[in-house]
Each structure stands twice: as structure tokens, then as C-alpha cells.
Design a protein around this motif. Structure first.
Motif, PDB file in Angstrom:
ATOM      1  N   HIS A  58      32.056  36.046  42.746  1.00  0.00           N
ATOM      2  CA  HIS A  58      33.114  35.867  43.650  1.00  0.00           C
ATOM      3  C   HIS A  58      34.292  36.226  42.755  1.00  0.00           C
ATOM      4  CE1 HIS A  58      29.955  33.457  45.685  1.00  0.00           C
ATOM      5  NE2 HIS A  58      30.658  33.500  46.440  1.00  0.00           N
ATOM      6  N   GLU A  59      35.030  37.122  43.107  1.00  0.00           N
ATOM      7  CA  GLU A  59      36.177  37.847  42.329  1.00  0.00           C
ATOM      8  C   GLU A  59      37.597  38.122  43.139  1.00  0.00           C
ATOM      9  OE1 GLU A  59      37.327  38.353  39.609  1.00  0.00           O
ATOM     10  OE2 GLU A  59      35.766  37.746  38.454  1.00  0.00           O
ATOM     11  N   ASP A  60      38.553  37.928  42.679  1.00  0.00           N
ATOM     12  CA  ASP A  60      39.644  38.003  43.287  1.00  0.00           C
ATOM     13  C   ASP A  60      40.569  39.152  42.511  1.00  0.00           C
ATOM     14  OD1 ASP A  60      40.411  36.633  41.192  1.00  0.00           O
ATOM     15  OD2 ASP A  60      42.014  35.421  42.368  1.00  0.00           O
ATOM     16  N   ALA A  61      40.110  39.680  41.395  1.00  0.00           N
ATOM     17  CA  ALA A  61      40.812  40.646  40.832  1.00  0.00           C
ATOM     18  C   ALA A  61      40.195  41.919  40.436  1.00  0.00           C
ATOM     19  CB  ALA A  61      41.095  40.112  39.278  1.00  0.00           C
ATOM     20  N   ASP A  62      40.965  42.973  40.463  1.00  0.00           N
ATOM     21  CA  ASP A  62      40.351  44.360  40.413  1.00  0.00           C
ATOM     22  C   ASP A  62      39.399  44.341  39.114  1.00  0.00           C
ATOM     23  OD1 ASP A  62      41.494  45.253  42.529  1.00  0.00           O
ATOM     24  OD2 ASP A  62      43.200  46.287  41.705  1.00  0.00           O
ATOM     25  N   ALA A  77      34.413  40.144  47.323  1.00  0.00           N
ATOM     26  CA  ALA A  77      35.738  40.234  47.110  1.00  0.00           C
ATOM     27  C   ALA A  77      36.469  39.248  47.972  1.00  0.00           C
ATOM     28  CB  ALA A  77      36.029  41.603  47.201  1.00  0.00           C
ATOM     29  N   ILE A  78      37.298  38.435  47.018  1.00  0.00           N
ATOM     30  CA  ILE A  78      38.209  37.364  47.735  1.00  0.00           C
ATOM     31  C   ILE A  78      39.613  38.082  47.567  1.00  0.00           C
ATOM     32  CG2 ILE A  78      38.955  35.169  47.914  1.00  0.00           C
ATOM     33  CD1 ILE A  78      36.072  34.275  46.068  1.00  0.00           C
ATOM     34  N   ARG A  79      40.014  38.801  48.577  1.00  0.00           N
ATOM     35  CA  ARG A  79      41.210  39.530  48.402  1.00  0.00           C
ATOM     36  C   ARG A  79      41.869  39.684  49.712  1.00  0.00           C
ATOM     37  NH1 ARG A  79      41.183  41.765  44.130  1.00  0.00           N
ATOM     38  NH2 ARG A  79      42.538  43.511  44.563  1.00  0.00           N
ATOM     39  N   ASP A  80      43.195  40.167  49.646  1.00  0.00           N
ATOM     40  CA  ASP A  80      43.778  40.463  50.908  1.00  0.00           C
ATOM     41  C   ASP A  80      44.200  42.054  50.918  1.00  0.00           C
ATOM     42  OD1 ASP A  80      45.928  40.521  48.878  1.00  0.00           O
ATOM     43  OD2 ASP A  80      47.200  39.240  49.744  1.00  0.00           O
ATOM     44  N   TRP A  83      39.562  46.923  46.854  1.00  0.00           N
ATOM     45  CA  TRP A  83      39.394  46.811  45.412  1.00  0.00           C
ATOM     46  C   TRP A  83      39.872  48.307  45.115  1.00  0.00           C
ATOM     47  CZ3 TRP A  83      34.318  48.688  43.642  1.00  0.00           C
ATOM     48  CH2 TRP A  83      34.619  48.583  42.301  1.00  0.00           C
ATOM     49  N   THR A  97      35.734  48.286  49.512  1.00  0.00           N
ATOM     50  CA  THR A  97      35.589  47.083  49.897  1.00  0.00           C
ATOM     51  C   THR A  97      34.393  47.209  50.663  1.00  0.00           C
ATOM     52  OG1 THR A  97      37.972  46.709  50.078  1.00  0.00           O
ATOM     53  CG2 THR A  97      36.649  45.303  51.364  1.00  0.00           C
ATOM     54  N   THR A 101      31.139  44.524  50.071  1.00  0.00           N
ATOM     55  CA  THR A 101      30.945  43.522  51.247  1.00  0.00           C
ATOM     56  C   THR A 101      29.412  43.786  51.560  1.00  0.00           C
ATOM     57  OG1 THR A 101      32.129  44.487  52.988  1.00  0.00           O
ATOM     58  CG2 THR A 101      33.046  42.760  51.753  1.00  0.00           C
TER      59      THR A 101
END
Length: 113
Positions: A58-62, A77-80, A83, A97, A101
């Protein structure tokens, strides 16, 4: 696995009451190369005696997404935002993305039935 120092991560987890939920915490101080290198993810899989492909990152950073992908792990990918490769591999700005996913959800984008 965190890009932060292990002691800081363990302390933070304890402060918010979740310290006992994780059996393994790997910090940047436990590997030679930090993200976007895959070292920390590979080390975490080794400590848990699990093949990287059977893990789920689980990642939020590139940089973290790149590291987990390089380690051979599926990634949520935990993002807004989409990637983008954080190094000079791949095509900068390309939206990955969907591939990430789909990998993590067995071929369906999250929210699809």
C-alpha cells in the motif's frame, strides 16, 4: 515498510494505539538503498518469509510505488493523482494507475463489479 526510520514509525504506531497490529516494521535504517530501490520491500518479504509476488504493498508516494513494483509486488496506490515513475525508467508522466490497480484487484479497477 516505511521510508522513515524504524524507531520513529514504531513510536508513531504506539502513540496512535496500533503498535501491536503489525508484526514487522522495516524502516530506512535497515536497508542500504532506500526508495525507489526495491531493497526495503525485498527485505520485508524476506523477514516474513513470503515471496514478493504474494505480498500487497500500500503506497502513497511515487518512489514507494516504484520500489514495490521493482520488488515484484502488487501495489494499491493510495493517492489523489496518477503514479509517475520516480526515476529515469518508464515514461515520465505516463498514467500507470490502471495497471497497478488491475494487478492488485485481479484485473478489475477498484469500484468495478
Amino acid at each position: 515498510m516505511s521510508a522513515h526510520y524504524g524507531d520513529a514509525v514504531r513510536h508513531g504506531l504506539t502513540v496512535v494505539g496500533t503498535g501491536g497490529l503489525l508484526c514487522t516494521v522495516i524502516g530506512r535504517d535497515e536497508v542500504t538503498h532506500t526508495t525507489p530501490a526495491p531493497d526495503a520491500y525485498l527485505h520485508a518479504a524476506g523477514v516474513m518469509d513470503v515471496e514478493p509476488a504474494r505480498c500487497l504493498a500500500h503506497e502513497d508516494a511515487d518512489e514507494g510505488i516504484t520500489a514495490a513494483t521493482r520488488a515484484g509486488m502488487p501495489v494499491i496506490a493510495i493517492r489523489d493523482r496518477p503514479w509517475q515513475w520516480s526515476c529515469q525508467t518508464g515514461r515520465p508522466g505516463e498514467d500507470h494507475t490502471s495497471r497497478i490497480t488491475e494487478s492488485a484487484s485481479g484485473g478489475k479497477r477498484f469500484g468495478e463489479t
